[in-house]
Design a protein around this motif. Structure first.
Motif, mmCIF file in Angstrom:
data_model
loop_
_atom_site.group_PDB
_atom_site.id
_atom_site.type_symbol
_atom_site.label_atom_id
_atom_site.label_comp_id
_atom_site.label_asym_id
_atom_site.label_seq_id
_atom_site.Cartn_x
_atom_site.Cartn_y
_atom_site.Cartn_z
ATOM 1 N N GLU A 161 41.351 29.522 29.569
ATOM 2 C CA GLU A 161 42.259 28.408 29.280
ATOM 3 C C GLU A 161 41.593 27.043 29.483
ATOM 4 O OE1 GLU A 161 42.990 29.430 33.657
ATOM 5 O OE2 GLU A 161 42.504 30.492 31.794
ATOM 6 N N LEU A 162 40.475 27.019 30.214
ATOM 7 C CA LEU A 162 39.758 25.765 30.468
ATOM 8 C C LEU A 162 38.686 25.484 29.419
ATOM 9 C CD1 LEU A 162 39.280 26.193 34.331
ATOM 10 C CD2 LEU A 162 41.118 24.981 33.139
ATOM 11 N N TRP A 163 38.421 26.440 28.538
ATOM 12 C CA TRP A 163 37.346 26.296 27.557
ATOM 13 C C TRP A 163 37.775 25.363 26.420
ATOM 14 C CZ3 TRP A 163 34.274 31.441 26.580
ATOM 15 C CH2 TRP A 163 33.891 31.986 27.803
ATOM 16 N N PRO A 164 36.811 24.680 25.783
ATOM 17 C CA PRO A 164 37.126 23.812 24.639
ATOM 18 C C PRO A 164 37.794 24.601 23.507
ATOM 19 C CG PRO A 164 34.897 23.416 25.413
ATOM 20 C CD PRO A 164 35.376 24.642 26.129
ATOM 21 N N PRO A 219 50.405 25.629 38.626
ATOM 22 C CA PRO A 219 49.143 25.245 37.986
ATOM 23 C C PRO A 219 48.647 26.261 36.954
ATOM 24 C CG PRO A 219 49.038 24.862 40.355
ATOM 25 C CD PRO A 219 50.324 25.580 40.105
ATOM 26 N N GLU A 220 48.792 27.585 37.242
ATOM 27 C CA GLU A 220 48.275 28.598 36.319
ATOM 28 C C GLU A 220 49.085 28.677 35.025
ATOM 29 O OE1 GLU A 220 47.510 29.784 40.568
ATOM 30 O OE2 GLU A 220 49.266 29.180 39.387
ATOM 31 N N MET A 221 50.367 28.297 35.065
ATOM 32 C CA MET A 221 51.246 28.447 33.905
ATOM 33 C C MET A 221 51.715 27.104 33.354
ATOM 34 S SD MET A 221 51.334 31.620 33.306
ATOM 35 C CE MET A 221 52.575 31.521 32.024
ATOM 36 N N ARG A 222 51.074 26.026 33.743
ATOM 37 C CA ARG A 222 51.490 24.704 33.288
ATOM 38 C C ARG A 222 51.249 24.587 31.779
ATOM 39 N NH1 ARG A 222 49.226 20.591 37.208
ATOM 40 N NH2 ARG A 222 50.769 21.596 38.553
ATOM 41 N N GLY A 256 40.153 35.908 28.606
ATOM 42 C CA GLY A 256 40.076 36.386 29.979
ATOM 43 C C GLY A 256 40.291 35.249 30.957
ATOM 44 N N ALA A 257 40.227 35.556 32.235
ATOM 45 C CA ALA A 257 40.477 34.561 33.284
ATOM 46 C C ALA A 257 39.550 33.357 33.116
ATOM 47 C CB ALA A 257 40.275 35.193 34.655
ATOM 48 N N ASN A 291 52.345 36.636 35.482
ATOM 49 C CA ASN A 291 52.244 36.163 34.109
ATOM 50 C C ASN A 291 50.798 35.920 33.700
ATOM 51 O OD1 ASN A 291 54.963 35.326 32.538
ATOM 52 N ND2 ASN A 291 55.305 35.221 34.733
ATOM 53 N N TYR A 292 50.018 35.372 34.617
ATOM 54 C CA TYR A 292 48.614 35.125 34.317
ATOM 55 C C TYR A 292 47.866 36.443 34.109
ATOM 56 C CZ TYR A 292 44.069 32.793 34.576
ATOM 57 O OH TYR A 292 42.818 32.309 34.285
ATOM 58 N N ARG A 293 48.213 37.459 34.920
ATOM 59 C CA ARG A 293 47.580 38.771 34.786
ATOM 60 C C ARG A 293 47.861 39.388 33.420
ATOM 61 N NH1 ARG A 293 43.777 41.383 37.495
ATOM 62 N NH2 ARG A 293 44.882 43.342 37.152
ATOM 63 N N ILE A 294 49.115 39.304 32.980
ATOM 64 C CA ILE A 294 49.447 39.933 31.700
ATOM 65 C C ILE A 294 48.787 39.201 30.541
ATOM 66 C CG2 ILE A 294 51.592 38.728 31.099
ATOM 67 C CD1 ILE A 294 52.755 41.492 30.432
ATOM 68 N N LEU A 295 48.585 37.893 30.693
ATOM 69 C CA LEU A 295 47.846 37.149 29.679
ATOM 70 C C LEU A 295 46.383 37.584 29.640
ATOM 71 C CD1 LEU A 295 49.382 33.620 30.309
ATOM 72 C CD2 LEU A 295 49.511 34.869 28.152
#
Length: 461
Positions: free
Chosen positions: A221-224, A24-27, A217-218, A372-376
């Protein structure tokens, strides 16, 4: 029960990289945007799809399923093309075509793909002479998908020939063969490799860029999203490249990005960003044995060095903020070249790929996805660059006017995806609009940076 067992026998496990992109985090969804000169004929497109190489490839005719242990598999299925085509006849807005298509792409960047059918679909924007090919990243990387696309295209002025793809630039490292040079190069490679490996691990765990007006930041990715396009002349890039010995087009691209970001920060934050502040980019690097893009037949051959799928590493590429009115334009290129040469010699991209593969194999996709999510979250922006055809092409007999690409939203507020085509390069500037509300201005900063570099170089000739 017997039917279920037979289905599992036909299933093919996902590769480690494919399993990562199924989390889910890297989809991630890759969007390949194709502009055409003439209106798109839907019936002809359906006919071409039925006979295309894409529907001969098992990953495009399979469902993504999970077994009782949660492991992902590809399961063959029948493909109903009508379920994969979304036709939009209306004009999306009264603005120009590019703005309308980019607005549509921005909305797609936060949407996934349904798991009830193979993980691809094509959106046809008939009023804008545009097709958007959406493909789940677990099916393949940008190199694989570009090759798949070009296998269905022909040269505009030679309809019997496949498009020509330029090979990647060779490394600028020393090629001297004497033992002292070989030993010295080995020592330097080991040293840079150790330094960058430590940096990479620290980035995954705790080190992060300082907050700036373009930081994500965390959860970002969900923001418009908003998207703008920066267009460059490859001839201008080659003119600039010639000013610094052994420089490459990628060096020029990164110099343009470095200068453009500094220009934008000058506009957004007059006194809040200190001189020399580091902002780190995350670049995706192709690791296939054969340089350049290969024909689809090569990519699908098991013994080929250009295997289908996902094979890329990561590079951490630092940008240093400098006030644009105090900088020598070529200084950006010289810094970019020196830094990228060290990265090449360190084998950082290969290291990141091997570490990712090891983590996936030993600790599983959930932990690899977390890393991967952390490094992003700990870096500032993403950049990718895919080499496209050198000459104009046509698809289904329709001349192609542009090729562009972007991907799903990431925790970064700034994502840059460039594709070259027939002497031009278009870079999609995707932003979280609540953080970077004016991507059109940022795109112009990148375009102006290249113009300034070219003018500076030509003035010295």
């Amino acid at each position: 029960m017997g039917r279920e067992c037979n289905e599992w026998e036909q299933d093919e496990p996902l590769t480690p990289a494919g399993r990562l992109f199924a989390q889910p985090e890297m989809r991630q969804i890759i969007h390949c945007v194709i502009g055409t000169k003439n209106p798109l004929d839907i019936d002809f497109i359906k006919s071409e799809l039925h006979n295309s190489a894409m529907l001969q490839h098992p990953r495009f005719t399979s469902l993504l399923v999970r077994d009782q242990r949660g492991r992902e598999h590809w399961r063959p299925t029948e493909v109903d093309i009508d379920r994969h085509l979304l036709i939009i006849d209306r004009r999306l807005s009264r603005t120009d075509h590019d703005s309308a298509v980019n607005s549509y792409l921005a909305d797609l960047s936060t949407e996934g793909l349904g798991m009830e059918k193979p993980l691809w679909e094509i959106h046809i924007l008939r009023a804008h002479n545009c097709a958007i090919f959406r493909v789940h990243h677990s099916l393949g990387d940008g190199i694989s998908l570009m090759s798949l696309l070009l296998a269905s295209c022909r040269k505009l002025h030679d309809p019997r020939s496949l498009p020509t793809i330029a090979s990647s630039s060779s490394s600028s490292r020393s090629r001297n063969k004497g033992w002292p040079n070989i030993l010295w190069n080995l020592v330097v490679t080991l040293w840079f490799g150790f330094v960058f490996a430590v940096e990479f691990i620290l980035r995954c765990v705790c080190v992060r860029d300082r907050k700036t007006p373009i930081s994500g930041g965390a959860g970002v990715e969900l923001w418009p999203r908003k998207i703008a396009t920066a267009s460059f002349s490859l001839q201008d890039m080659k003119t600039v490249k010639a000013a610094v010995p052994t420089a490459t087009v990628n060096d020029v691209l990164f110099a343009v990005i470095s200068s453009g970001i500094s220009r934008y920060l000058d506009f957004r934050e007059q006194n809040g960003v200190r001189e020399g502040l580091q902002l780190t980019g995350l670049a995706m690097v192709n690791l296939r044995k054969q340089p350049g893009l290969q024909e689809l037949s090569n990519l699908m051959t098991r013994n080929s060095g250009a295997r289908w799928g996902n094979k890329f590493g990561m590079l951490l590429l630092p940008v240093y903020y400098h006030r644009s009115n105090n900088s020598d334009p070529l200084a950006y290129l010289k810094r970019a070249k020196a830094m990228i040469d060290r990265k090449k010699q360190s084998l950082e991209a290969h290291f990141s790929y091997r570490i990712g593969d090891l983590v996936m194999s030993t600790l599983g996709p959930k932990f690899a996805s977390w890393l991967n999510y952390r490094i992003l979250c700990n870096t500032t922006f993403t950049i990718s660059n895919v080499v496209g055809p050198q000459e104009e092409i046509m698809m289904a007999g329709n001349p192609v006017t542009y090729l562009r690409a972007n991907n799903s939203a990431l925790p970064h507020a700034l994502i840059l995806n460039m594709v070259s085509y027939a002497g031009r390069a278009d870079m999609q500037v995707q932003v979280a609009k609540d953080i970077i509300p004016d991507p059109e201005f940022l795109a112009k900063c990148f375009e102006d940076a290249l113009i300034e570099l070219k003018d500076h170089v030509t003035a010295k000739i």
